[in-house]
Design an enzyme around this catalytic site. Sequence first.
Site, PDB file in Angstrom:
ATOM      1  CB  SER A  57      48.048  -1.286   5.634  1.00  0.00           C
ATOM      2  OG  SER A  57      47.850  -2.652   5.342  1.00  0.00           O
ATOM      3  CE  LYS A 111      49.770  -3.467   1.904  1.00  0.00           C
ATOM      4  NZ  LYS A 111      49.672  -2.414   2.945  1.00  0.00           N
TER       5      LYS A 111
END
Length: 208
Positions: A57, A111
């Site tokens: 991701s 993230k």
Amino acid sequence: MARYELNYEALDNYGKKKEVSAAEEYLDWVETVIFAFFAVILIFTFILRIANVDGESMLPTLTDGDRLVVSHLFYTPEAGDIVIVNSTKGTVYGEDNRLETIPGLNKIIVKRIIAVGGQEVNINFSTGEVFVDGKVLDEPYINDLTKDDEGGHKYPVVVPDGYVFVMGDNRMNSTDSRRDLVGFVNEDDIIGKVVLRIFPVDQIGTPQ
């Protein structure tokens, strides 16, 4: 002819001093090793942690299997920071515009912070542009444009105080704040900021 007499007592004392000196050196070395060991334990308990990247991701910035050093002492979240999050719950605005919390991913995720509390996030899913406080973000770190709306919010949306809005750099393959399972991330759930990549060795450095 001159006669020389050996002072055996002096030689014996000299030998003993050498033995004591060697013993003291050894004890000093042991003490140094023990001190260093406990210093490392304290540093990684209260200042730094090690985290592993699981998944894709954060491509192209981080890859699956990367090992990261994370700092969490006196950390204040800022936009652009890459952070490790304990995603145990997801928080979004409900129908009455109140915050609602649901069970989250129940995993540790990595993230990038896009916006902090009080900032407005808007995303044009047609063009892939991300706006914070009305300004288009310059995002040279992303793998692809942000064209996937995961249904967590109605945009534009204001990030609540004490929360952050996060996304993965691999926008088309990232479960992040766009989805209700992550939603707004409470600052208390941020384990820390990524300060260094230590593996693979040919990519040691600070990821940007």
